[in-house]
Design a protein around this motif. Structure first.
Motif, PDB file in Angstrom:
ATOM      1  N   CYS A  26    -108.998-100.619  -9.763  1.00  0.00           N
ATOM      2  CA  CYS A  26    -107.423-101.118  -9.863  1.00  0.00           C
ATOM      3  C   CYS A  26    -107.055-100.836  -8.278  1.00  0.00           C
ATOM      4  O   CYS A  26    -106.298-101.787  -8.090  1.00  0.00           O
ATOM      5  N   TRP A  27    -107.537 -99.918  -8.063  1.00  0.00           N
ATOM      6  CA  TRP A  27    -107.128 -99.625  -6.238  1.00  0.00           C
ATOM      7  C   TRP A  27    -107.602-100.938  -5.350  1.00  0.00           C
ATOM      8  O   TRP A  27    -106.999-101.521  -4.451  1.00  0.00           O
ATOM      9  N   ALA A  28    -108.746-101.247  -5.949  1.00  0.00           N
ATOM     10  CA  ALA A  28    -109.538-102.151  -4.971  1.00  0.00           C
ATOM     11  C   ALA A  28    -108.757-103.767  -5.276  1.00  0.00           C
ATOM     12  O   ALA A  28    -108.581-104.383  -4.242  1.00  0.00           O
ATOM     13  N   LEU A  29    -108.218-103.840  -6.475  1.00  0.00           N
ATOM     14  CA  LEU A  29    -107.394-105.176  -6.530  1.00  0.00           C
ATOM     15  C   LEU A  29    -106.030-104.995  -6.030  1.00  0.00           C
ATOM     16  O   LEU A  29    -105.569-106.249  -5.506  1.00  0.00           O
ATOM     17  N   LEU A  30    -105.554-104.030  -6.049  1.00  0.00           N
ATOM     18  CA  LEU A  30    -103.967-103.929  -5.535  1.00  0.00           C
ATOM     19  C   LEU A  30    -104.129-104.023  -4.058  1.00  0.00           C
ATOM     20  O   LEU A  30    -103.297-104.659  -3.461  1.00  0.00           O
TER      21      LEU A  30
END
Length: 147
Positions: A26-30
């Motif tokens: 999730c953090w990587a996609l954000l």
């Protein structure tokens, strides 16, 4: 072929696979996007605004006006931030939702760092010089793709 596949073929959603995303993913996609939606509840109504943002050290940052709808509501408990990417032609995409608290960034060293990284101008008109920091208490996501 599974007989159930024939029974459900052609029904909405049957030829798609969804997957819950890890917090790390999730953090990587954000970090791959620049525009998301910031939402919060005020006076019994949900307010959602598109904002240009950046991710740094496990927090989400964006600029607003002190006296605007967002700035005048800070600090906020129970706010949300959502980002997604949709590829219609592939019937695929992902969505990430962060829930947490938001407040004005006051730390001078952090502000200097954020101004140095802030490349995307806010979409809304007027002066947007107040940085908001959203601390995500929870973050979740889901990806969907055709099979």
């Amino acid at each position: 072929m599974d007989p159930r596949e024939d029974e459900y073929r052609g029904q909405p959603g049957t030829l798609h696979m969804s997957e819950d995303l890890s917090e790390t993913k999730c953090w990587a996609l954000l970090s791959t996007q620049q525009t998301g939606r910031f939402g919060f509840l005020r006076d019994g109504a949900v307010h959602i605004y598109p904002v240009n943002y950046l991710v740094q050290d496990g927090a989400i940052y964006f600029r607003t006006r002190d006296d605007g709808d967002i700035g005048s509501a800070l600090p906020l408990e129970g706010c949300a931030f959502q980002v997604d990417q949709v590829r219609s032609e592939a019937m695929a995409g992902w969505s990430v939702l962060a829930n947490g608290t938001a407040d004005v960034v006051r730390d001078e060293a952090l502000l200097t760092e954020l101004w140095g990284r802030s490349a995307e101008e806010p979409w809304a008109g007027g002066s947007r010089t107040t940085f908001v920091e959203l601390h995500a208490g929870t973050i979740s996501g889901r990806s969907v793709q055709a099979v």
